[in-house]
Design a protein around this motif. Structure first.
Motif, PDB file in Angstrom:
ATOM      1  N   LYS A 149      57.432  64.625 -18.661  1.00 57.59           N
ATOM      2  CA  LYS A 149      56.197  65.388 -18.713  1.00 57.59           C
ATOM      3  C   LYS A 149      55.217  64.830 -17.695  1.00 57.59           C
ATOM      4  N   ILE A 150      54.754  65.687 -16.810  1.00 54.14           N
ATOM      5  CA  ILE A 150      53.787  65.228 -15.807  1.00 54.14           C
ATOM      6  C   ILE A 150      52.418  65.022 -16.431  1.00 54.14           C
ATOM      7  N   HIS A 151      52.170  65.669 -17.575  1.00 50.59           N
ATOM      8  CA  HIS A 151      50.915  65.510 -18.309  1.00 50.59           C
ATOM      9  C   HIS A 151      51.213  65.425 -19.795  1.00 50.59           C
ATOM     10  N   SER A 152      50.603  64.471 -20.462  1.00 51.45           N
ATOM     11  CA  SER A 152      50.749  64.351 -21.912  1.00 51.45           C
ATOM     12  C   SER A 152      49.387  64.123 -22.538  1.00 51.45           C
ATOM     13  N   GLN A 153      49.257  64.514 -23.783  1.00 54.03           N
ATOM     14  CA  GLN A 153      47.983  64.440 -24.485  1.00 54.03           C
ATOM     15  C   GLN A 153      48.193  63.821 -25.858  1.00 54.03           C
ATOM     16  N   THR A 154      47.284  62.912 -26.245  1.00 53.71           N
ATOM     17  CA  THR A 154      47.410  62.204 -27.513  1.00 53.71           C
ATOM     18  C   THR A 154      46.034  62.046 -28.140  1.00 53.71           C
ATOM     19  N   SER A 155      45.990  62.036 -29.472  1.00 51.50           N
ATOM     20  CA  SER A 155      44.775  61.732 -30.211  1.00 51.50           C
ATOM     21  C   SER A 155      44.809  60.270 -30.625  1.00 51.50           C
ATOM     22  N   LEU A 156      43.714  59.547 -30.380  1.00 49.56           N
ATOM     23  CA  LEU A 156      43.668  58.113 -30.658  1.00 49.56           C
ATOM     24  C   LEU A 156      42.506  57.778 -31.587  1.00 49.56           C
ATOM     25  N   GLY A 157      42.675  56.700 -32.353  1.00 47.76           N
ATOM     26  CA  GLY A 157      41.576  56.128 -33.111  1.00 47.76           C
ATOM     27  C   GLY A 157      40.838  55.119 -32.250  1.00 47.76           C
ATOM     28  N   LEU A 158      39.564  54.908 -32.524  1.00 52.08           N
ATOM     29  CA  LEU A 158      38.769  53.972 -31.726  1.00 52.08           C
ATOM     30  C   LEU A 158      39.387  52.585 -31.683  1.00 52.08           C
ATOM     31  N   GLN A 159      39.959  52.154 -32.803  1.00 53.20           N
ATOM     32  CA  GLN A 159      40.503  50.795 -32.884  1.00 53.20           C
ATOM     33  C   GLN A 159      41.840  50.652 -32.178  1.00 53.20           C
ATOM     34  N   SER A 160      42.444  51.760 -31.805  1.00 48.12           N
ATOM     35  CA  SER A 160      43.770  51.681 -31.178  1.00 48.12           C
ATOM     36  C   SER A 160      43.690  51.419 -29.679  1.00 48.12           C
ATOM     37  N   LEU A 161      42.477  51.495 -29.110  1.00 50.89           N
ATOM     38  CA  LEU A 161      42.303  51.252 -27.684  1.00 50.89           C
ATOM     39  C   LEU A 161      41.742  49.847 -27.491  1.00 50.89           C
ATOM     40  N   THR A 162      42.538  48.975 -26.912  1.00 51.20           N
ATOM     41  CA  THR A 162      42.118  47.590 -26.703  1.00 51.20           C
ATOM     42  C   THR A 162      41.345  47.476 -25.400  1.00 51.20           C
ATOM     43  N   ARG A 163      40.103  46.998 -25.511  1.00 54.77           N
ATOM     44  CA  ARG A 163      39.269  46.765 -24.345  1.00 54.77           C
ATOM     45  C   ARG A 163      38.697  45.347 -24.415  1.00 54.77           C
ATOM     46  N   ARG A 164      38.226  44.883 -23.268  1.00 51.39           N
ATOM     47  CA  ARG A 164      37.572  43.577 -23.253  1.00 51.39           C
ATOM     48  C   ARG A 164      36.432  43.568 -24.273  1.00 51.39           C
ATOM     49  N   PHE A 165      36.199  42.438 -24.862  1.00 55.31           N
ATOM     50  CA  PHE A 165      35.198  42.187 -25.902  1.00 55.31           C
ATOM     51  C   PHE A 165      35.719  42.500 -27.297  1.00 55.31           C
ATOM     52  N   SER A 166      36.849  43.213 -27.391  1.00 52.82           N
ATOM     53  CA  SER A 166      37.334  43.601 -28.720  1.00 52.82           C
ATOM     54  C   SER A 166      38.154  42.506 -29.387  1.00 52.82           C
ATOM     55  N   GLN A 167      38.480  41.447 -28.633  1.00 53.56           N
ATOM     56  CA  GLN A 167      39.264  40.355 -29.192  1.00 53.56           C
ATOM     57  C   GLN A 167      38.432  39.083 -29.248  1.00 53.56           C
ATOM     58  N   GLN A 168      38.737  38.220 -30.193  1.00 53.34           N
ATOM     59  CA  GLN A 168      38.035  36.953 -30.327  1.00 53.34           C
ATOM     60  C   GLN A 168      38.790  35.853 -29.593  1.00 53.34           C
ATOM     61  N   PRO A 169      38.075  34.818 -29.139  1.00 49.66           N
ATOM     62  CA  PRO A 169      38.755  33.709 -28.459  1.00 49.66           C
ATOM     63  C   PRO A 169      39.651  32.937 -29.427  1.00 49.66           C
ATOM     64  N   THR A 170      40.718  32.391 -28.889  1.00 45.53           N
ATOM     65  CA  THR A 170      41.637  31.599 -29.709  1.00 45.53           C
ATOM     66  C   THR A 170      41.021  30.239 -30.022  1.00 45.53           C
ATOM     67  N   ALA A 171      41.576  29.568 -31.011  1.00 44.94           N
ATOM     68  CA  ALA A 171      41.088  28.230 -31.373  1.00 44.94           C
ATOM     69  C   ALA A 171      41.243  27.267 -30.204  1.00 44.94           C
ATOM     70  N   GLU A 172      42.338  27.412 -29.446  1.00 40.68           N
ATOM     71  CA  GLU A 172      42.564  26.543 -28.292  1.00 40.68           C
ATOM     72  C   GLU A 172      41.480  26.758 -27.242  1.00 40.68           C
ATOM     73  N   CYS A 173      41.081  28.024 -27.049  1.00 42.51           N
ATOM     74  CA  CYS A 173      40.038  28.332 -26.068  1.00 42.51           C
ATOM     75  C   CYS A 173      38.706  27.707 -26.482  1.00 42.51           C
ATOM     76  N   VAL A 174      38.366  27.833 -27.755  1.00 46.69           N
ATOM     77  CA  VAL A 174      37.117  27.264 -28.253  1.00 46.69           C
ATOM     78  C   VAL A 174      37.113  25.752 -28.076  1.00 46.69           C
ATOM     79  N   ALA A 175      38.250  25.110 -28.398  1.00 44.03           N
ATOM     80  CA  ALA A 175      38.345  23.655 -28.271  1.00 44.03           C
ATOM     81  C   ALA A 175      38.201  23.218 -26.820  1.00 44.03           C
TER      82      ALA A 175
END
Length: 677
Positions: A611-637
Motif C-alpha cells: 500500500k502506497i498510503h495507509s491510515q491508522t487511528s492512534l491513542g495519544l499514549q501510543s505515540l512516543t515523543r521526547r519528554f514522554s519518558q523518564q530518565p533511568t536510575a543510571e542516568c540520574v546517578a
C-alpha cells in the motif's frame, strides 16, 4: 528562560528557567515545554546556575550543562556544523509568570563563530539577485490585493507571480521577503522554475491559473442577475435579461477559466463551458464575438477530443487497455490541442495529468519514446518551499539550480494566502530574493517531494469515520522499486528537508530505509507546529533501492479534511537534493508518493499487498515523543556525580566538566536577557 528548540518555537523545547523561588532565592529549573503553557520541570535537573547579576537594567546569568545528557527530557547540543535553534523569553520580577510578548527565537552555533552565509553572498560581487514579489496584475508597480472571498474558498487564495531570468547561471540561495503589513496572511510560498519563457510581463498566462482580483465581485453580480431556476439552472428564462447580459458581458475569458477550473478541475472544463455557453450565455442572447469566451468556445472540439481519449485511457481501462488507449493518444493533434490549452488552462492539473498519460499509458503501451505532450511546454519544477519559521536556503558551495539557456528561463512563486476573517483591502508585496552566480558550479540541484505533492487526497477526511483514537496517522511510502527505477545504482545527496502539514499537524517524519530494511536517516518534527515550518539541514544519501516513508500524524478537529486551505490538511516533505536526476524530474514529476497509485510499478506491488498510503487511528499514549519518558536510575546517578566549573577567557566563557571536557560554549557562553528580573 532559555530553550533549545526543536522547530523554532516553544512547543517541543528543552528549557531552563531562571526564576525566584518561594524563599526568594534565584534558581535554575531544568524544564521542557510539550505545549504552549508553563514549562514542566524535568525529573532530572541537569542545568547549573553559576551566577546572576543585574546592571543597568540588564540581567546576566551564567549557566552550564553537559552537551548530551542521558536524560530523555533534554535535547542534545551537537557539534555538526549546524546552528542550534533557540528560544528566549523573560517576564517581570517575582515568581515565574507568563512572559507575554518579551520573547524571541533564533539560531546559534555553540561551538564556533561563523559568518552569516547569506550576508556573505550579499556582500560579494560574485553573486547577483532577482526579486520576485506579489503585485497587481493590472499595475505591476503596486502590490496584490487579496480577493474577498478567496479564489479557492472563503479564506484561501492561491496566486502566481513570475519574473524572467536575465542570464545564464545557477541559483544559490533563497530568502523570503515579507511585507509587514500583510505577513500574517501569507501562509507559504513555493518557488518554481519554468523551462520555457513565459510571456513578456509574466502575467498573461498567470491569469489562467489565478482569478483576477475582481473575479469574486463579477461572480456575485452574475449569480445575482442571472437568477437560479427551480431546477438549479441559471438564466433559462432570462427573467432579468438586461442585468444578466451585462453581468455576462463583464466576465472575461480569464474569469471563465477560473470558473471552469473551480467548478471541478481541469477535466471538467469542457462540460462547464458547455453548460455556461449553451445554457446561459447563448440562450440569453449574449454575443461575445472575438472577446470574452471566444477562445473557450473555439476550443470545444479540441477539449472534446481530449476528454474522449481520457475516457478510453483512464475512466474505463485505468490506463491498462492498450488496444483502446494507445490509438486514442496517438490520434490527438497535440500541437493544436496544446496551443488551445496554453490559452485556456495553463497550469492547474494539466501538467501532472499529461505526464501520467505519457508515462503510464503511452510508453507502457509501447508508444514512441519521443512523443511529447503539452507538458514539455509547461514543464515546471518546484525549487524551494517557505513557511512561517523557515530560514533562508543557502545551497552548498558546489551546488546550484540551473537557470538560463540550459535551465529555468522563468522563475515563479506560488503564494498561499489565508484570510479567515475576510479582511478587506489587504495589499501585499511579499516575495523572495533569489541569489545567483554566473560562475558554473559542479552540481545541479533538484527537488523531490514525498507524501501527497499534488494534494490528490483533497476532500478526503483526515480521520476514519469509525476512528477511536485521538490521533490520525497517515503513512505514504515511496517504495524501493521506485527509487531503483529512477536512480538505478546511483545516489543523490539530500541537502534539506521541509516537513509540511497544517494546523492539525501533531507529528511528522520521513524515514529512509535501505534495501535490507535498515534505517539510514530520519528527519523528524516530534512536536509539529505549523507556525514554525523549519527545514532540516542535514546531508545524507538516497540510493536506488532505498525506501522513503513519510509519516504524518494529526490531532484532527471534527470534520477535518485534506485540501488546499489552511484549515484543511496536507502531508508533503520537500527535499532539495543534488545532482538533479532527470527521471525523478520528468518521469516522476519530482514526486514519489500517493500520486503513483496508478503507476504500473505500484499496481504490480499492490498485487502482493503493498500500500502506497495507509491510515491508522492512534491513542495519544501510543505515540512516543521526547519528554514522554523518564530518565533511568543510571542516568540520574551519573548526572549527580558530574560537576561543572566555569572558566573564563578573554573572548568566551566555557563550562568544563571534571575531566576538563568542554560542556557548553556559546559565542559568549553567557545568556544576556534584556529586562529586569
Amino acid at each position: 528562560g532559555f530553550g533549545i528548540a526543536e522547530v523554532g518555537g516553544m512547543i517541543g523545547s528543552d528549557m531552563v528557567v531562571v526564576h525566584e523561588d518561594a524563599d526568594g532565592e534565584w534558581v535554575a529549573t531544568d524544564s521542557h515545554s510539550p505545549t504552549k503553557s508553563k514549562p514542566v520541570a524535568d525529573d532530572n535537573q541537569d542545568w547549573t546556575l553559576h551566577n546572576r547579576t543585574v546592571a543597568d537594567g540588564v540581567t546576566t546569568v551564567l549557566l552550564s550543562r553537559i552537551l548530551e545528557p542521558c536524560d530523555p527530557q533534554d535535547r542534545p547540543i551537537v557539534d555538526n556544523d549546524q546552528d542550534t535553534r533557540i528560544v528566549v523569553a523573560h517576564g517581570t520580577a517575582g515568581p515565574l509568570s507568563y512572559h507575554s510578548t518579551t520573547r524571541t527565537s533564533d539560531r546559534v552555533n555553540f561551538f564556533k563563530v561563523t559568518p552569516d552565509p547569506l550576508e556573505a553572498i550579499k556582500a560579494s560581487d560574485d553573486f547577483k539577485v532577482m526579486h520576485l514579489k506579489a503585485r497587481s496584475y493590472a499595475d505591476l508597480a503596486i502590490g496584490f490585493e487579496l480577493p474577498v472571498p478567496g479564489n479557492v474558498d472563503t479564506a484561501t487564495t492561491y496566486v502566481d507571480f513570475c519574473v524572467q531570468v536575465p542570464e545564464d547561471g545557477q541559483l544559490v540561495a533563497f530568502e523570503a521577503l515579507l511585507d509587514p503589513a500583510a505577513a500574517q496572511y501569507v501562509h507559504h510560498f513555493v518557488v518554481q522554475g519554468y523551462k520555457r519563457e513565459l510571456k513578456a510581463s509574466c502575467t498573461d498566462e498567470v491569469y489562467a491559473t489565478v482569478c483576477k482580483p475582481d473575479y469574486p465581485t463579477k461572480m456575485t453580480a452574475w449569480h445575482t442577475a442571472c437568477t437560479r431556476e427551480a431546477d438549479g439552472s441559471y438564466g433559462a428564462t432570462c427573467s432579468q435579461e438586461p442585468a444578466c447580459l451585462t453581468a455576462l458581458q463583464d466576465l472575461t475569458r480569464d474569469d471563465g477559466v477560473c470558473m471552469g477550473v473551480q467548478e471541478g478541475g481541469t477535466s471538467s472544463v469542457r462540460d462547464y463551458l458547455d453548460f455556461f455557453l449553451n445554457e446561459i450565455a447563448l440562450p440569453c442572447g449574449a454575443d461575445f464575438g472575438i472577446g470574452a469566451f471566444a477562445i473557450l468556445r473555439d476550443c470545444q472540439a479540441e477539449l472534446k477530443e481530449f476528454d474522449d481519449m481520457w475516457v478510453l485511457c483512464a475512466e474505463q481501462s485505468q490506463g491498462r487497455d492498450c488496444a483502446k488507449c494507445l490509438p486514442a493518444v496517438e490520434a490527438i493533434s497535440w500541437e493544436t490541442w496544446s496551443g488551445c490549452v496554453t490559452e485556456l488552462i495553463f497550469g492547474g492539473n494539466v501538467e501532472g495529468g499529461l505526464e501520467w498519460i505519457r508515462n503510464q499509458m503511452h510508453r507502457s503501451c509501447g508508444g514512441s519514446g519521443d512523443w511529447e505532450p503539452i507538458s514539455s511546454m509547461l514543464a515546471m519544477d518546484d525549487l524551494w518551499g517557505w513557511g512561517p519559521g523557515s530560514s533562508p536556503m543557502i545551497l552548498p558551495a558546489n551546488v546550484g539550480f540551473d537557470i538560463g539557456s540550459k535551465g529555468y528561463k522563468t522563475l515563479g512563486i506560488n503564494v498561499h494566502y489565508d484570510n479567515p476573517q475576510s479582511t478587506p483591502n489587504v495589499v501585499d508585496t511579499s516575495g523572495i530574493a533569489a541569489y545567483y552566480t554566473t560562475t558554473a558550479r559542479e552540481n545541479s540541484a533538484g527537488m523531490l517531494q514525498l507524501g501527497d505533492k499534488f494534494v490528490i487526497m483533497e476532500t478526503l477526511p483526515v480521520a476514519e469515520a469509525n476512528a477511536t483514537g485521538e490521533l490520525a496517522e497517515h503513512v505514504f511510502t515511496c517504495p524501493g522499486e521506485a527509487t531503483q527505477l529512477a536512480l538505478g545504482n546511483e545516489s543523490i545527496t539530500i541537502i534539506s528537508s521541509l516537513l509540511h502539514m497544517h494546523v492539525d499537524g501533531y507529528f511528522m517524519e520521513t524515514v529512509v530505509l535501505d534495501s535490507t530494511g535498515a534505517e539510514k536517516q530520519r528527519a523528524t518534527a516530534e512536536y509539529y507546529d505549523g507556525n514554525f515550518q523549519t527545514d532540516v539541514h542535514a546531508q545524507f544519501e538516497i540510493t536506488g533501492g532505498d525506501t522513503l516513508r513519510t509519516r504524518c500524524v494529526y490531532k484532527p478537529k471534527e470534520g477535518a479534511m485534506f485540501g488546499l486551505g489552511k484549515s484543511a490538511e496536507m502531508c508533503i516533505d520537500f527535499l532539495i537534493y543534488y545532482p538533479v536526476n532527470e527521471k525523478l524530474s520528468n518521469d516522476f514529476r519530482g514526486a514519489c508518493g500517493v500520486e503513483l497509485h496508478n503507476h504500473p510499478l505500484v499496481q504490480q506491488l499492490a498485487a502482493d499487498g503493498f500500500k502506497i498510503h495507509s491510515q491508522t487511528s492512534l491513542g495519544l499514549q501510543s505515540l512516543t515523543r521526547r519528554f514522554s519518558q523518564q530518565p533511568t536510575a543510571e542516568c540520574v546517578a551519573a548526572s549527580s556525580t558530574t560537576t561543572m566549573t566555569p572558566t573564563t577567557t578573554a573572548t568566551t566563557t566555557v563550562a568544563e566538566d571534571a575531566s576538563g571536557t568542554a560542556g557548553i560554549c556559546a559565542s559568549a557562553a553567557v545568556l544576556l536577557v534584556l529586562g529586569k528580573f
